[in-house]
Design a protein around this motif. Structure first.
Motif, PDB file in Angstrom:
ATOM      1  N   MET A   1      49.697  10.909   8.858  1.00  0.00           N
ATOM      2  CA  MET A   1      49.875   9.464   8.710  1.00  0.00           C
ATOM      3  C   MET A   1      48.583   8.839   8.175  1.00  0.00           C
ATOM      4  O   MET A   1      47.511   9.409   8.341  1.00  0.00           O
ATOM      5  N   ILE A   2      48.712   7.683   7.596  1.00  0.00           N
ATOM      6  CA  ILE A   2      47.535   6.971   7.084  1.00  0.00           C
ATOM      7  C   ILE A   2      47.119   5.935   8.118  1.00  0.00           C
ATOM      8  O   ILE A   2      47.979   5.214   8.648  1.00  0.00           O
ATOM      9  N   PRO A   3      45.812   5.840   8.427  1.00  0.00           N
ATOM     10  CA  PRO A   3      45.392   4.858   9.434  1.00  0.00           C
ATOM     11  C   PRO A   3      45.698   3.426   8.993  1.00  0.00           C
ATOM     12  O   PRO A   3      45.813   3.147   7.791  1.00  0.00           O
ATOM     13  N   VAL A   4      45.811   2.549   9.966  1.00  0.00           N
ATOM     14  CA  VAL A   4      45.921   1.116   9.685  1.00  0.00           C
ATOM     15  C   VAL A   4      44.621   0.677   8.989  1.00  0.00           C
ATOM     16  O   VAL A   4      43.550   1.213   9.293  1.00  0.00           O
ATOM     17  N   ALA A   5      44.705  -0.270   8.045  1.00  0.00           N
ATOM     18  CA  ALA A   5      43.515  -0.689   7.291  1.00  0.00           C
ATOM     19  C   ALA A   5      42.432  -1.248   8.228  1.00  0.00           C
ATOM     20  O   ALA A   5      42.751  -1.915   9.218  1.00  0.00           O
ATOM     21  N   PHE A   6      41.169  -0.931   7.897  1.00  0.00           N
ATOM     22  CA  PHE A   6      40.051  -1.449   8.707  1.00  0.00           C
ATOM     23  C   PHE A   6      38.873  -1.745   7.791  1.00  0.00           C
ATOM     24  O   PHE A   6      38.803  -1.229   6.669  1.00  0.00           O
ATOM     25  N   ASP A   7      37.974  -2.595   8.274  1.00  0.00           N
ATOM     26  CA  ASP A   7      36.710  -2.817   7.562  1.00  0.00           C
ATOM     27  C   ASP A   7      35.720  -1.755   8.000  1.00  0.00           C
ATOM     28  O   ASP A   7      35.846  -1.188   9.093  1.00  0.00           O
ATOM     29  N   TYR A   8      34.731  -1.520   7.147  1.00  0.00           N
ATOM     30  CA  TYR A   8      33.765  -0.449   7.418  1.00  0.00           C
ATOM     31  C   TYR A   8      32.344  -1.015   7.346  1.00  0.00           C
ATOM     32  O   TYR A   8      31.991  -1.667   6.371  1.00  0.00           O
ATOM     33  N   VAL A   9      31.566  -0.770   8.417  1.00  0.00           N
ATOM     34  CA  VAL A   9      30.167  -1.231   8.437  1.00  0.00           C
ATOM     35  C   VAL A   9      29.287  -0.009   8.637  1.00  0.00           C
ATOM     36  O   VAL A   9      29.507   0.774   9.572  1.00  0.00           O
ATOM     37  N   ARG A  10      28.295   0.172   7.746  1.00  0.00           N
ATOM     38  CA  ARG A  10      27.365   1.296   7.924  1.00  0.00           C
ATOM     39  C   ARG A  10      26.070   0.719   8.497  1.00  0.00           C
ATOM     40  O   ARG A  10      25.289   0.087   7.784  1.00  0.00           O
ATOM     41  N   ALA A  11      25.873   0.875   9.821  1.00  0.00           N
ATOM     42  CA  ALA A  11      24.699   0.291  10.480  1.00  0.00           C
ATOM     43  C   ALA A  11      23.462   1.128  10.182  1.00  0.00           C
ATOM     44  O   ALA A  11      23.561   2.337  10.000  1.00  0.00           O
ATOM     45  N   SER A  12      22.283   0.476  10.137  1.00  0.00           N
ATOM     46  CA  SER A  12      21.066   1.286  10.033  1.00  0.00           C
ATOM     47  C   SER A  12      20.205   1.213  11.282  1.00  0.00           C
ATOM     48  O   SER A  12      19.232   1.956  11.407  1.00  0.00           O
ATOM     49  N   THR A  13      20.555   0.330  12.217  1.00  0.00           N
ATOM     50  CA  THR A  13      19.866   0.307  13.517  1.00  0.00           C
ATOM     51  C   THR A  13      20.923   0.137  14.611  1.00  0.00           C
ATOM     52  O   THR A  13      22.052  -0.297  14.338  1.00  0.00           O
ATOM     53  N   VAL A  14      20.506   0.425  15.844  1.00  0.00           N
ATOM     54  CA  VAL A  14      21.437   0.239  16.966  1.00  0.00           C
ATOM     55  C   VAL A  14      21.768  -1.244  17.104  1.00  0.00           C
ATOM     56  O   VAL A  14      22.912  -1.619  17.375  1.00  0.00           O
ATOM     57  N   GLU A  15      20.757  -2.110  16.876  1.00  0.00           N
ATOM     58  CA  GLU A  15      20.977  -3.561  17.007  1.00  0.00           C
ATOM     59  C   GLU A  15      22.059  -4.022  16.020  1.00  0.00           C
ATOM     60  O   GLU A  15      22.929  -4.815  16.365  1.00  0.00           O
ATOM     61  N   GLU A  16      21.998  -3.503  14.797  1.00  0.00           N
ATOM     62  CA  GLU A  16      23.009  -3.863  13.792  1.00  0.00           C
ATOM     63  C   GLU A  16      24.401  -3.401  14.242  1.00  0.00           C
ATOM     64  O   GLU A  16      25.395  -4.118  14.082  1.00  0.00           O
ATOM     65  N   ALA A  17      24.446  -2.203  14.795  1.00  0.00           N
ATOM     66  CA  ALA A  17      25.740  -1.652  15.258  1.00  0.00           C
ATOM     67  C   ALA A  17      26.301  -2.512  16.381  1.00  0.00           C
ATOM     68  O   ALA A  17      27.496  -2.858  16.380  1.00  0.00           O
ATOM     69  N   VAL A  18      25.443  -2.882  17.322  1.00  0.00           N
ATOM     70  CA  VAL A  18      25.892  -3.704  18.457  1.00  0.00           C
ATOM     71  C   VAL A  18      26.388  -5.063  17.955  1.00  0.00           C
ATOM     72  O   VAL A  18      27.436  -5.563  18.394  1.00  0.00           O
ATOM     73  N   ALA A  19      25.655  -5.654  17.004  1.00  0.00           N
ATOM     74  CA  ALA A  19      26.055  -6.965  16.468  1.00  0.00           C
ATOM     75  C   ALA A  19      27.406  -6.855  15.756  1.00  0.00           C
ATOM     76  O   ALA A  19      28.279  -7.719  15.922  1.00  0.00           O
ATOM     77  N   ALA A  20      27.599  -5.786  14.993  1.00  0.00           N
ATOM     78  CA  ALA A  20      28.865  -5.616  14.263  1.00  0.00           C
ATOM     79  C   ALA A  20      30.023  -5.423  15.243  1.00  0.00           C
ATOM     80  O   ALA A  20      31.121  -5.949  15.043  1.00  0.00           O
ATOM     81  N   LEU A  21      29.788  -4.671  16.321  1.00  0.00           N
ATOM     82  CA  LEU A  21      30.846  -4.473  17.330  1.00  0.00           C
ATOM     83  C   LEU A  21      31.180  -5.799  18.008  1.00  0.00           C
ATOM     84  O   LEU A  21      32.348  -6.114  18.243  1.00  0.00           O
ATOM     85  N   GLY A  22      30.127  -6.586  18.299  1.00  0.00           N
ATOM     86  CA  GLY A  22      30.320  -7.868  18.979  1.00  0.00           C
ATOM     87  C   GLY A  22      31.095  -8.858  18.123  1.00  0.00           C
ATOM     88  O   GLY A  22      31.862  -9.674  18.637  1.00  0.00           O
ATOM     89  N   ALA A  23      30.904  -8.763  16.792  1.00  0.00           N
ATOM     90  CA  ALA A  23      31.553  -9.725  15.889  1.00  0.00           C
ATOM     91  C   ALA A  23      32.989  -9.315  15.553  1.00  0.00           C
ATOM     92  O   ALA A  23      33.775 -10.128  15.056  1.00  0.00           O
ATOM     93  N   ALA A  24      33.336  -8.068  15.841  1.00  0.00           N
ATOM     94  CA  ALA A  24      34.655  -7.567  15.427  1.00  0.00           C
ATOM     95  C   ALA A  24      35.750  -7.998  16.403  1.00  0.00           C
ATOM     96  O   ALA A  24      35.507  -8.133  17.601  1.00  0.00           O
ATOM     97  N   GLU A  25      36.946  -8.176  15.854  1.00  0.00           N
ATOM     98  CA  GLU A  25      38.090  -8.456  16.729  1.00  0.00           C
ATOM     99  C   GLU A  25      38.318  -7.218  17.621  1.00  0.00           C
ATOM    100  O   GLU A  25      38.437  -7.302  18.817  1.00  0.00           O
ATOM    101  N   GLU A  26      38.343  -6.044  16.969  1.00  0.00           N
ATOM    102  CA  GLU A  26      38.388  -4.790  17.729  1.00  0.00           C
ATOM    103  C   GLU A  26      37.557  -3.755  16.975  1.00  0.00           C
ATOM    104  O   GLU A  26      37.995  -3.200  15.962  1.00  0.00           O
ATOM    105  N   GLY A  27      36.335  -3.544  17.460  1.00  0.00           N
ATOM    106  CA  GLY A  27      35.424  -2.615  16.772  1.00  0.00           C
ATOM    107  C   GLY A  27      35.417  -1.253  17.424  1.00  0.00           C
ATOM    108  O   GLY A  27      35.666  -1.123  18.610  1.00  0.00           O
TER     109      GLY A  27
END
Ligand code: FAD
Length: 283
Positions: A1-27
């Motif tokens: 099966m093909i996954p449901v469409a999602f946005d993709y963020v390539r973090a370069s720091t943990v802080e960036e990853a945490v911020a992207a997860l916090g901003a996502a509807e479901e990260g």
């Protein structure tokens, strides 16, 4: 099966990853993708954003800090198995990491991914439980530490909040301990029907201390404290070890599935725990 469409963020720091997860509807964090991609393809999860940790350099590598081994969450199973520091200070983890899946899985899959995924049949969560691991996680409010007993809280469920990233795992050194990981599986590359992680410290010809944890005998790794207590102070003989390991299934909650019945798993718990301790001690 093909996954449901999602946005993709390539973090370069943990802080960036945490911020992207916090901003996502479901990260969702993407580590090695060895478990997450099948989950997406089967549409068992449909995150709106995937936050890739592949370029977060601070999450990779193995260090020795104040006598404890510190392993970055994005360190692969192959790197863990080959690390001289892990082999010396957590020989049980090095051994078990070398048994995970096949060569491709070990080169893509990460220690953090395996622990965060919390599959009841996975090998490394039981090893981390046996070795009294501390999990260091980072969220919007900073870092916090979680003990091994409190990290996995249910089937595929951990104490991680949706906007937290597992950063590293800390293990007290077990240099010099006798270790073995006994995995009962149908083929050399398949998952454990039951697995037993055993670390034993010799003391004057007998057993000075023991740490035992089992995989796939319940929703979370099972630390066999009764067996540990019975082994401590026992002579390192097959008869004494078999007697001490008799209650290995006590307190477990195995299920019936296509691989084995719950009763069979309970019997495996006893047999494999005895075998793991005997093999660790070479008796
Ligand atoms: P991913 O698949 O990328 O992520 C898994 C989950 O963890 C996702 O929910 C993700 O969001 C979350 N996550 C990942 N990293 C973090 C982090 N740092 N912080 C917060 N959340 C995070 N495992 C075994 O133990 N034994 C086996 O015998 C075995 N055999 C396998 C055979 C095959 C064919 C395959 C495909 C996998 C097998 N695995 C086995 C699983 C393998 O160990 C995976 O590497 C592991 O389960 C997931 O690691 P990953 O890095 O690929 O994580």
């Amino acid at each position: 099966m093909i996954p449901v469409a999602f946005d993709y963020v390539r973090a370069s720091t943990v802080e960036e990853a945490v911020a992207a997860l916090g901003a996502a509807e479901e990260g969702k964090v993407l580590a090695g993708g060895q478990s997450l991609l099948p989950v997406l393809r089967l549409r068992l999860a449909a995150p709106t954003v995937l936050v890739d940790l592949a370029e977060v350099a601070q999450l990779r590598g193995v260090h020795l800090r104040e006598g404890a081994l510190v392993i970055g969450a994005m360190t692969t199973h192959a790197e863990v198995a080959a690390s001289d520091l892990v082999r010396e200070h957590a020989p049980l983890l090095a051994l078990a990491a070398g048994t995970v899946g096949d060569r491709q899985v070990r080169h893509r899959g990460t220690l953090g991914g395996s622990l965060a995924h919390a599959d009841p049949a996975a090998d490394l969560p039981a090893v981390a439980a046996a070795l009294d691991a501390t999990y260091v996680v980072q969220g919007p409010a900073g870092r916090r530490s979680i003990g091994a007993a409190d990290f996995a809280i249910g089937l595929f469920t951990t104490a991680l909040a949706p906007d937290e990233v597992l950063v590293e795992v800390r293990l007290p050194s077990t240099a010099g301990w006798a270790v073995h990981y006994e995995k009962f599986h149908r083929t050399s590359q398949s998952w454990a029907i039951v697995g037993v992680a055993a670390a034993v410290r010799r003391d004057n010809g007998g057993i000075g201390a023991a740490r035992i944890a089992l995989t796939n005998v319940g929703p979370v790794p099972h630390r066999a404290r009764t067996v540990e207590e019975a082994l401590t102070g026992a002579p390192a003989t097959p008869t004494a070890i078999a007697e001490a390991c008799g209650p290995a299934a006590a307190g477990t909650a195995p299920v019936d599935d296509l691989s084995a019945s719950a009763d069979y798993r309970r019997e495996l718990a006893r047999v494999l725990t005895t075998r793991a301790v005997c093999k660790a001690l070479g008796v």
